[in-house]
Design a protein around this motif. Sequence first.
Motif, short mmCIF file in Angstrom:
data_model
loop_
_atom_site.label_atom_id
_atom_site.label_comp_id
_atom_site.label_asym_id
_atom_site.label_seq_id
_atom_site.Cartn_x
_atom_site.Cartn_y
_atom_site.Cartn_z
N ASP A 11 0.82 -1.13 -0.05
CA ASP A 11 0.07 0.04 0.16
C ASP A 11 0.75 1.10 -0.08
OD1 ASP A 11 -2.53 -1.83 0.06
OD2 ASP A 11 -2.52 -1.32 2.18
N ARG A 12 2.07 1.23 0.75
CA ARG A 12 2.76 2.45 0.78
C ARG A 12 3.47 2.64 -0.54
NH1 ARG A 12 4.87 0.10 6.22
NH2 ARG A 12 3.48 1.43 7.57
N VAL A 13 3.92 1.54 -1.40
CA VAL A 13 4.60 1.59 -2.58
C VAL A 13 3.38 2.18 -3.45
CG1 VAL A 13 5.58 0.33 -4.44
CG2 VAL A 13 6.23 0.14 -2.29
N ASP A 20 0.90 11.83 -8.97
CA ASP A 20 -0.04 12.81 -9.01
C ASP A 20 -1.28 12.87 -8.18
OD1 ASP A 20 -1.85 10.98 -10.31
OD2 ASP A 20 -1.41 11.75 -12.50
N GLY A 21 -1.26 11.63 -7.29
CA GLY A 21 -2.09 11.80 -6.28
C GLY A 21 -3.64 11.57 -6.73
N ASP A 22 -3.92 10.95 -8.10
CA ASP A 22 -5.30 10.82 -8.54
C ASP A 22 -5.95 9.57 -8.22
OD1 ASP A 22 -3.83 9.18 -10.18
OD2 ASP A 22 -4.43 9.98 -12.09
N GLY A 23 -5.38 8.70 -7.40
CA GLY A 23 -5.85 7.45 -6.92
C GLY A 23 -5.35 6.32 -7.80
N MET A 33 8.31 10.10 -11.90
CA MET A 33 9.11 9.85 -10.84
C MET A 33 10.52 9.56 -11.54
SD MET A 33 8.99 6.33 -8.40
CE MET A 33 7.70 6.85 -7.76
N ALA A 34 10.77 9.01 -12.55
CA ALA A 34 12.19 8.77 -13.49
C ALA A 34 12.74 10.28 -13.67
CB ALA A 34 11.91 8.03 -14.67
N GLY A 35 11.78 11.35 -14.14
CA GLY A 35 12.37 12.50 -14.27
C GLY A 35 12.55 13.19 -12.98
N GLY A 36 12.18 12.95 -11.87
CA GLY A 36 12.41 13.51 -10.57
C GLY A 36 13.84 13.17 -10.01
N VAL A 37 14.20 11.92 -10.65
CA VAL A 37 15.50 11.43 -9.84
C VAL A 37 16.49 12.15 -11.12
CG1 VAL A 37 16.69 9.34 -9.70
CG2 VAL A 37 14.48 9.33 -9.12
N VAL A 38 16.01 11.97 -12.31
CA VAL A 38 17.02 12.68 -13.37
C VAL A 38 17.50 13.88 -12.85
CG1 VAL A 38 17.14 13.45 -15.69
CG2 VAL A 38 16.53 10.91 -15.21
N TYR A 126 15.24 9.19 -2.78
CA TYR A 126 13.83 9.17 -2.34
C TYR A 126 13.10 10.48 -2.85
CZ TYR A 126 13.81 5.06 0.70
OH TYR A 126 13.81 3.92 0.98
N ARG A 127 13.97 11.75 -2.49
CA ARG A 127 13.19 12.95 -3.10
C ARG A 127 12.99 12.91 -4.60
NH1 ARG A 127 17.35 15.00 -0.14
NH2 ARG A 127 18.56 15.70 -1.86
N GLY A 128 13.80 12.42 -5.23
CA GLY A 128 13.69 12.47 -6.75
C GLY A 128 12.43 11.64 -7.14
N GLY A 129 12.23 10.49 -6.34
CA GLY A 129 11.15 9.48 -6.39
C GLY A 129 9.91 10.11 -5.91
N GLY A 130 9.84 11.19 -5.19
CA GLY A 130 8.55 11.92 -4.76
C GLY A 130 8.43 11.64 -3.28
#
Length: 179
Positions: A11-13, A20-23, A33-38, A126-130
């Motif tokens: 559930d955490r994963v 985007d929190g849309d469910g 997520m990948a873009g955030g890490v990049v 972790y930050r890059g992954g959100g």
Amino acid sequence: MSDRVRLDNIDRVFAILNVDGDGGISKDDFTSMAGGVVREFGLDADSPQARRLVGGYQDIWDYLRGADVDADGVVGAAEFREAHTSGWVTTEVLVERWESASRRCFEAADDDGDGYIDLEGLAAIYRGGGVTDRKVAEAAFGAMDVDGRLDWAELSAHVQGLFTATDESAKGARMVSGD
């Protein structure tokens, strides 16, 4: 031992992947997520390293999208959990794909190439992954660390345990819990 730890991690994963929190999780969430890490590691988006990293996340989505039983292009929370608990998503294949993406993140965080990352490197992943709550990275690092830094074997063992741990003290059990 309890399957509660495993289900909580599933559930955490899901919550983390639902960028985007849309469910639901979709290809766009994995791309974000990948873009955030990049971006977190200042990689040139066109570099081979960034393309491999993005490809690792794409491979996870390509596997997980089969859990989209209603074929709406989104894997909802119930579909995600059912895929894991029914065995449709096999731990072996999923872990293989997560390890590939995680290895690429580890390589980006290992900026000096010595084969180790510290808490700051893990927190950046972790930050890059959100996952912006530093306590989550701190708890994960504390559970993984034996000498003040992580090598790939330590991180990999916890990635493997993330979806299989049934006890709070098992490797991977606290990788995304924050406590």
